[in-house]
Design an enzyme around this catalytic site. Structure first.
Site, PDB file in Angstrom:
ATOM      1  NE  ARG A  17     -53.957 -31.376 -29.787  1.00 26.81           N
ATOM      2  CZ  ARG A  17     -53.506 -32.621 -29.807  1.00 26.81           C
ATOM      3  NH1 ARG A  17     -52.795 -33.080 -28.786  1.00 26.81           N
ATOM      4  NH2 ARG A  17     -53.750 -33.419 -30.820  1.00 26.81           N
ATOM      5  CE1 TYR A 170     -44.999 -41.407 -31.480  1.00 27.69           C
ATOM      6  CE2 TYR A 170     -44.144 -42.902 -29.819  1.00 27.69           C
ATOM      7  CZ  TYR A 170     -44.308 -41.623 -30.304  1.00 27.69           C
ATOM      8  OH  TYR A 170     -43.771 -40.559 -29.611  1.00 27.69           O
TER       9      TYR A 170
END
Length: 264
Positions: A17, A170
């Site tokens: 995706r 992150y």
């Protein structure tokens, strides 16, 4: 179908995706055969705004060869299994695109002063180590190619700071991947393997849209010089350039694909 990548074979991770899917389809449309790798090849089917078919099916419609491989890329053994599977199917490959990863830890509690060691380790496994495992496993195969290249995926937050210091784990994992990309380029240049990265800004994948109520990322269009947010295809076209002959003298480069976004 374009022929810019005709005859080349690619492995694209995170291709179920989002940016990974867009990249796999874009390079297939330019003539490449594409191995689609994801922890769940059907992952996009359950996310609003994502396509309602498998990436492999979309590639077949383009007339390119494709195989689907499900793997947890945080496990080192998965890299060897993926490389072996593609080598057995196609005799090798020419392109590795590492897109799997993302800000998978919770937004709440992600600021630099409070993010947990467990979340930082998870971010490093998902965004850094997964790419390193595949890069290292792929070099012996890529050195056999006449046109070998690797593209990793970093982030705008790797060189800037998200508002309030959020998503610290992150960001640091992506910053580390950016520098690993430069080091790997220096290491394998004598093998004619080019290694680059794309650095996306806010990109409206289905998952980003779904999480935007908490993160506010969907409201950042005004922070871009172009007045809009990125789409997965914006990143995909940039990857296609970096793996094409048109970029044959580019290596060790981190290409910002961010519409010159300000992180405010």
């Amino acid at each position: 179908m374009s022929s810019a990548l005709s005859g080349l074979r690619a492995v694209v991770t995170g291709a179920g995706r989002g940016i990974g899917r867009a990249t796999a389809i874009t390079i297939a449309a330019q003539g490449a055969d594409v191995a689609v790798v994801d922890i769940d090849l059907r992952s996009g089917l359950e996310i609003p705004g994502e396509a309602d078919d498998l990436t492999t099916d979309a590639i077949k419609e383009l007339g390119a060869r494709t195989i689907g491989i499900e793997a947890d890329l945080t496990e080192e053994a998965s890299a060897t299994r993926i490389v072996s599977a593609v080598r057995e199917e196609w005799g090798g490959f020419d392109i590795l695109v590492n897109i799997a990863g993302g800000a998978i830890t919770p937004f709440e509690g992600s600021r630099a002063s409070e993010t947990s060691p467990a979340d930082i380790r998870r971010a490093l496994d998902v965004n850094l180590m997964s790419a390193i495992y595949l890069c290292q496993a792929s070099v012996p195969v890529l050195r056999e190619s006449a046109s070998p290249s690797i593209v990793n995926t970093t982030s705008l937050s790797a060189e800037n700071v998200l508002p309030g210091g959020s998503y610290a784990g992150y960001a640091l994992s992506k910053a580390a991947l950016a520098h690993y990309t430069r080091y790997l380029a220096a290491d394998v240049g004598h093998l004619n393997i080019r290694v680059n990265a794309v650095s996306p800004g806010y990109t409206m994948t289905g998952r980003v849209r779904a999480n935007s109520a908490a993160t506010g990322f969907a409201d950042k269009a005004s922070h871009s010089a172009l007045g809009r947010l990125g789409e997965p295809e914006d990143i995909a076209r940039s990857v296609a350039f970096l793996v094409s002959p048109d970029s044959s003298y580019i290596t060790g480069h981190i290409l910002a694909v961010d519409g010159m976004t300000r992180l405010v």
